[in-house]
Design an enzyme around this catalytic site. Sequence first.
Site, short mmCIF file in Angstrom:
data_model
loop_
_atom_site.label_atom_id
_atom_site.label_comp_id
_atom_site.label_asym_id
_atom_site.label_seq_id
_atom_site.Cartn_x
_atom_site.Cartn_y
_atom_site.Cartn_z
N TYR A 146 8.21 4.00 5.03
CA TYR A 146 8.95 3.19 5.93
C TYR A 146 9.89 2.20 5.34
O TYR A 146 10.69 1.85 6.24
CB TYR A 146 7.62 2.26 6.54
CG TYR A 146 7.05 3.08 7.86
CD1 TYR A 146 6.47 4.23 7.63
CD2 TYR A 146 7.18 2.44 9.35
CE1 TYR A 146 5.81 4.84 8.77
CE2 TYR A 146 6.46 2.90 9.92
CZ TYR A 146 5.79 4.27 10.06
OH TYR A 146 5.39 4.83 11.10
N LYS A 192 -1.52 13.09 -0.43
CA LYS A 192 -0.79 14.52 -0.65
C LYS A 192 -0.34 14.72 -2.00
O LYS A 192 0.70 14.91 -2.69
CB LYS A 192 0.46 14.63 0.25
CG LYS A 192 1.28 15.98 0.30
CD LYS A 192 0.15 16.73 1.27
CE LYS A 192 1.19 18.13 1.04
NZ LYS A 192 0.07 19.63 1.68
N ASP A 224 -3.48 17.20 4.90
CA ASP A 224 -3.48 18.18 6.00
C ASP A 224 -5.01 18.85 6.01
O ASP A 224 -5.28 19.06 7.25
CB ASP A 224 -2.72 19.52 5.39
CG ASP A 224 -2.82 19.65 4.09
OD1 ASP A 224 -3.43 18.77 3.19
OD2 ASP A 224 -1.99 20.67 3.51
N ASP A 248 -0.04 5.87 10.04
CA ASP A 248 0.48 5.98 11.06
C ASP A 248 -0.08 7.28 12.02
O ASP A 248 -0.51 7.21 13.12
CB ASP A 248 1.88 6.05 11.01
CG ASP A 248 2.64 6.19 12.47
OD1 ASP A 248 2.30 5.25 13.32
OD2 ASP A 248 3.46 6.84 12.47
N ASP A 252 -3.33 7.79 14.71
CA ASP A 252 -3.15 8.29 16.05
C ASP A 252 -4.02 9.34 16.59
O ASP A 252 -4.41 9.62 17.64
CB ASP A 252 -1.70 8.99 16.49
CG ASP A 252 -0.78 7.71 17.27
OD1 ASP A 252 -0.95 6.68 17.15
OD2 ASP A 252 -0.02 8.37 17.87
#
Length: 376
Positions: A146, A192, A224, A248, A252
């Site tokens: 970001y 990751k 994942d 983020d 969601d």
Amino acid sequence: MNTYNIALLPGDGIGEEVCMEAVKVLRRIEEKYAVEFKITGGLIGGAAWPEFGNHFPNETKALVEKSDAVLFGSVGGPVNAQFEPQWKDCEKNSILAIRKFIGASINLRPAPIFKELAHFCPLRSDIIGDESFEILVIRELSGGIYFGEHSRPDANTALDTSSYDRPTIEKIAKFSFQAAQNRNKTLHSIDKANVLETSRLWREVFETEAKNWPEVQFHNLYVDNAVQQLVKWPKQFDVIACPNLFGDIISDLTSVFPGSLGMLGSASFGSKIETGLQTETSDMRPVSKFIHLYEPSGGSAPDLEGKNVANPIAQIYSAAMMLRHSFEMHEAADSIEAAVLKTIQTGFRTGDIYAEGQDETKLSCSEMGDKICEYL
Ligand code: IPM
Ligand code: MG
């Protein structure tokens, strides 16, 4: 009596109406506890545009600096008006800018799953189960992709850089282990690390910190795999710690479990910032403080604006988080959460969580605020 200054930034869409219900609840808290809230409104987002031609004007920055905490509504305009100057980059220029302004680094996104609302959860009933539970996503907010360099070196190449440093990860790691220790003693850290160097450092720091928390069951998960696990067996999770971008996305995903975005509050903790000079004494020392920001996880829902149908619970939860985390008013925060729970248990619903033929009472946004105050 304690007095707290609150900057109220309702923003756009339903922001104004849901913020009014949160203010009602805060006024009710004043009646019950020895506390006074000085609430001052300010403009942000598209709402600030007509007057200032800016989504986060200096006047609003000055208000934030003078405040002990920020209660934020939501920002953004209708999908089909995104090209208009009032709405273009509105979210980025207001919410990302204010997070940066307060030095926000840790973001709490709790997803409360009420058994009474489980039929709104898109997961199968045998997966979501018939017990209430909550998943807390803790998102790092100051680093990662970001806030790295974004550029177009040439017309056909785009570049986004991601970086994390050890102190930033240590801060969220300590916070997340403490949260897990206080709750169900389970922590999942998302990364990751099979590909990304920032994730390798993230994992290294979390594993080091884990040694200080022998009671916490600690797990590393690749992002994942995490999204698969969350959908297949959400109840194995309690506290989930994520770098900025994964947080983020993961938040969601968890936000759909409660059945409506109208049920999710959030808190973003600021870093110590200098907000001016001490003027009461002659030495003019800089004054510095922490300013935290509280906002619902949902958007501005322009199509619902002005109809008095939005669910104010997310905003009211955000206010409760403000009492808990900025003002140490744990009992008052508990009482707000208990009042919300009671409205749900007694069948009162705004449209987003209302099911026809279920012995439920449909309420408007303001009636929901009134009901919660009545139960307080
Ligand atoms: C969020 C939002 C923001 C983010 C957007 C509006 C910039 O998606 O708060 O999750 O990506 O952080
Ligand atoms: Mg998001």
